[in-house]
Design a protein around this motif. Structure first.
Motif, PDB file in Angstrom:
ATOM      1  N   GLU A  57       0.835  -1.139   0.140  1.00  0.00           N
ATOM      2  CA  GLU A  57       0.117  -0.126  -0.039  1.00  0.00           C
ATOM      3  C   GLU A  57       0.819   1.338  -0.068  1.00  0.00           C
ATOM      4  O   GLU A  57       0.585   2.270  -0.564  1.00  0.00           O
ATOM      5  N   THR A  58       1.944   1.382   0.915  1.00  0.00           N
ATOM      6  CA  THR A  58       3.018   2.377   0.977  1.00  0.00           C
ATOM      7  C   THR A  58       3.473   2.619  -0.525  1.00  0.00           C
ATOM      8  O   THR A  58       3.589   3.677  -0.936  1.00  0.00           O
ATOM      9  N   CYS A  59       3.763   1.375  -1.371  1.00  0.00           N
ATOM     10  CA  CYS A  59       4.570   1.560  -2.309  1.00  0.00           C
ATOM     11  C   CYS A  59       3.637   2.341  -3.556  1.00  0.00           C
ATOM     12  O   CYS A  59       4.084   3.051  -4.361  1.00  0.00           O
ATOM     13  N   VAL A  60       2.216   1.826  -3.352  1.00  0.00           N
ATOM     14  CA  VAL A  60       1.294   2.185  -4.364  1.00  0.00           C
ATOM     15  C   VAL A  60       1.223   3.700  -4.085  1.00  0.00           C
ATOM     16  O   VAL A  60       0.910   4.611  -5.125  1.00  0.00           O
ATOM     17  N   GLU A  61       1.041   4.172  -2.966  1.00  0.00           N
ATOM     18  CA  GLU A  61       0.824   5.561  -2.700  1.00  0.00           C
ATOM     19  C   GLU A  61       1.912   6.421  -3.114  1.00  0.00           C
ATOM     20  O   GLU A  61       1.653   7.408  -3.934  1.00  0.00           O
ATOM     21  N   VAL A  62       3.219   6.009  -2.735  1.00  0.00           N
ATOM     22  CA  VAL A  62       4.548   6.820  -3.219  1.00  0.00           C
ATOM     23  C   VAL A  62       4.563   6.455  -4.777  1.00  0.00           C
ATOM     24  O   VAL A  62       4.820   7.659  -5.250  1.00  0.00           O
TER      25      VAL A  62
END
Length: 71
Positions: A57-62
């Motif tokens: 999820e963090t990777c997608v947001e970044v």
């Protein structure tokens, strides 16, 4: 008048640790380390999917705000 008795306490030198006692200590430490390792493995297995999802999820947001979106 009270009767006071002095008791002699004999102090003995501690015996040097025998090899078998040192070996037993080594086995106890090995069992302790094995137990800690087992708890760590169980914790990683239990929390692994949740942590992976959180990083994803963090990777997608970044990736939404970044030029390159590969994770």
């Amino acid at each position: 008048m009270s009767d006071m008795h002095v008791t002699h306490v004999e102090h003995r030198k501690p015996k040097p640790r025998a090899r078998s006692e040192r070996g037993a200590s080594a086995v106890e430490y090995a069992l302790l380390i094995a137990g800690i390792a087992a708890v760590l493995v169980l914790a990683i297995l239990a929390l692994g999917d949740g942590v992976r999802d959180l990083f994803q999820e963090t990777c997608v947001e970044v990736g939404k705000t970044s030029i390159s979106s590969s994770c």
